[in-house]
Design a protein around this motif. Sequence first.
Motif, short mmCIF file in Angstrom:
data_model
loop_
_atom_site.label_atom_id
_atom_site.label_comp_id
_atom_site.label_asym_id
_atom_site.label_seq_id
_atom_site.Cartn_x
_atom_site.Cartn_y
_atom_site.Cartn_z
N VAL A 183 -1.09 8.28 -0.96
CA VAL A 183 -0.27 7.08 -1.13
C VAL A 183 0.68 7.26 -2.31
CG1 VAL A 183 -0.31 4.61 -1.69
CG2 VAL A 183 -1.97 5.55 -0.08
N ARG A 184 0.17 7.78 -3.42
CA ARG A 184 1.03 8.00 -4.59
C ARG A 184 2.15 8.98 -4.28
NH1 ARG A 184 -2.01 9.04 -10.08
NH2 ARG A 184 -0.11 8.11 -10.93
N ALA A 185 1.84 10.03 -3.53
CA ALA A 185 2.86 11.01 -3.17
C ALA A 185 3.94 10.37 -2.30
CB ALA A 185 2.23 12.20 -2.46
N ALA A 186 3.52 9.63 -1.28
CA ALA A 186 4.48 8.97 -0.40
C ALA A 186 5.32 7.96 -1.19
CB ALA A 186 3.75 8.27 0.75
N HIS A 187 4.67 7.18 -2.04
CA HIS A 187 5.36 6.16 -2.83
C HIS A 187 6.39 6.82 -3.75
CE1 HIS A 187 4.74 2.16 -5.23
NE2 HIS A 187 5.96 2.28 -4.74
N THR A 188 6.02 7.93 -4.36
CA THR A 188 6.93 8.63 -5.28
C THR A 188 8.14 9.20 -4.54
OG1 THR A 188 5.06 9.15 -6.72
CG2 THR A 188 7.08 10.43 -7.04
N VAL A 189 7.91 9.77 -3.37
CA VAL A 189 9.02 10.33 -2.58
C VAL A 189 9.97 9.21 -2.14
CG1 VAL A 189 9.59 11.46 -0.39
CG2 VAL A 189 7.79 12.40 -1.85
N ILE A 190 9.42 8.12 -1.67
CA ILE A 190 10.25 6.99 -1.23
C ILE A 190 11.01 6.41 -2.42
CG2 ILE A 190 10.17 4.64 -0.30
CD1 ILE A 190 7.72 5.69 1.41
N ARG A 201 6.85 -6.80 -4.50
CA ARG A 201 5.96 -5.64 -4.69
C ARG A 201 6.11 -4.72 -3.50
NH1 ARG A 201 0.23 -6.75 -7.23
NH2 ARG A 201 0.06 -4.74 -6.25
N CYS A 202 6.05 -3.44 -3.77
CA CYS A 202 6.10 -2.48 -2.69
C CYS A 202 4.82 -2.60 -1.87
CB CYS A 202 6.23 -1.07 -3.26
SG CYS A 202 6.23 0.21 -1.97
N PRO A 203 4.92 -2.57 -0.55
CA PRO A 203 3.71 -2.65 0.28
C PRO A 203 2.73 -1.50 -0.01
CG PRO A 203 5.68 -2.86 1.65
CD PRO A 203 6.14 -2.55 0.26
N LEU A 204 3.22 -0.38 -0.48
CA LEU A 204 2.33 0.74 -0.78
C LEU A 204 1.43 0.45 -1.99
CD1 LEU A 204 4.65 3.79 -0.08
CD2 LEU A 204 2.72 2.97 1.27
N THR A 205 1.81 -0.49 -2.84
CA THR A 205 0.96 -0.88 -3.97
C THR A 205 -0.34 -1.47 -3.45
OG1 THR A 205 2.87 -1.22 -5.40
CG2 THR A 205 0.83 -2.34 -6.02
N ARG A 234 -6.44 -0.33 -2.48
CA ARG A 234 -7.68 -0.20 -1.70
C ARG A 234 -8.54 0.98 -2.17
NH1 ARG A 234 -4.93 -0.06 4.16
NH2 ARG A 234 -3.69 -1.95 3.93
N TYR A 235 -7.91 1.93 -2.85
CA TYR A 235 -8.59 3.19 -3.17
C TYR A 235 -8.92 3.37 -4.64
CZ TYR A 235 -7.00 4.04 1.53
OH TYR A 235 -6.77 3.93 2.88
N THR A 236 -8.58 2.39 -5.48
CA THR A 236 -8.88 2.50 -6.90
C THR A 236 -8.96 1.11 -7.53
OG1 THR A 236 -8.16 3.45 -9.02
CG2 THR A 236 -6.44 2.73 -7.53
N ASP A 237 -9.71 1.03 -8.61
CA ASP A 237 -9.77 -0.21 -9.39
C ASP A 237 -8.74 -0.19 -10.51
OD1 ASP A 237 -11.85 -1.29 -7.88
OD2 ASP A 237 -13.37 -0.26 -9.10
N ARG A 276 -5.40 -0.54 -12.41
CA ARG A 276 -4.24 -1.40 -12.20
C ARG A 276 -3.18 -1.17 -13.28
NH1 ARG A 276 -6.44 -1.25 -8.22
NH2 ARG A 276 -6.98 -2.91 -6.77
N ALA A 277 -3.15 0.05 -13.82
CA ALA A 277 -2.07 0.39 -14.75
C ALA A 277 -0.75 0.27 -14.02
CB ALA A 277 -2.27 1.81 -15.28
N ASP A 278 0.32 0.13 -14.75
CA ASP A 278 1.64 -0.05 -14.13
C ASP A 278 1.99 1.06 -13.17
OD1 ASP A 278 2.41 -2.50 -15.42
OD2 ASP A 278 2.66 -1.34 -17.26
N ASN A 279 1.44 2.23 -13.37
CA ASN A 279 1.77 3.39 -12.52
C ASN A 279 0.58 3.90 -11.71
OD1 ASN A 279 0.35 4.38 -14.69
ND2 ASN A 279 1.67 6.16 -14.98
N PHE A 280 -0.39 3.03 -11.42
CA PHE A 280 -1.57 3.50 -10.68
C PHE A 280 -1.24 3.94 -9.26
CE2 PHE A 280 -1.57 -0.68 -8.74
CZ PHE A 280 -2.20 -0.50 -7.52
N ASP A 281 -0.12 3.46 -8.73
CA ASP A 281 0.21 3.69 -7.33
C ASP A 281 1.38 4.65 -7.12
OD1 ASP A 281 1.96 1.91 -8.53
OD2 ASP A 281 2.34 0.81 -6.68
N ILE A 282 1.90 5.23 -8.20
CA ILE A 282 3.09 6.07 -8.12
C ILE A 282 3.09 7.05 -9.29
CG2 ILE A 282 4.54 4.47 -9.45
CD1 ILE A 282 6.81 5.11 -7.41
N TRP A 283 3.65 8.21 -9.08
CA TRP A 283 3.72 9.20 -10.16
C TRP A 283 5.01 9.02 -10.94
CZ3 TRP A 283 1.71 12.62 -5.89
CH2 TRP A 283 0.33 12.76 -5.99
#
Length: 124
Positions: free
Chosen positions: A20-27, A70-74, A79-82, A84-91
């Motif tokens: 998810v982070r990889a996809a979010h970062t590419v998008i 919010r991005c839907p990928l967030t 679902r996969y981590t607790d 919630r840092a600002d960058n938990f879902d993207i690199w």
Amino acid sequence: MTTPPIAGTADGRARALIAVRAAHTVIWAFFASSIVLIPIATLLGQLTAALWMSLFVWGEVVVLLLNGMRCPLTAVAARYTDDRADNFDIWLPRWLARHNQRIFGTLFAASQVLLGYALVTSGA
């Protein structure tokens, strides 16, 4: 032959979060580069290219508006981590993830003013 980990295991959740982070970062990179390139294309007189990039970004704006800015990928990443840092879902660096919409929203708005002016003055 080993079976791949399922999303319910710690390893499976970690792999899913990486995907998810990889996809979010590419998008994000696609849209961020479009926002940076719109004024460049406009200043170079490439108004068709600038318009297409603007349309893609406007599409993303609609997606964000429909998802409470919010991005839907967030939500998928959550679902996969607790975490919630600002960058938990993207690199991205945390500071950039925190101020992403403000920075790129301002740049996009300015690019739209420039593009609008170019379109009006070019007679297009």
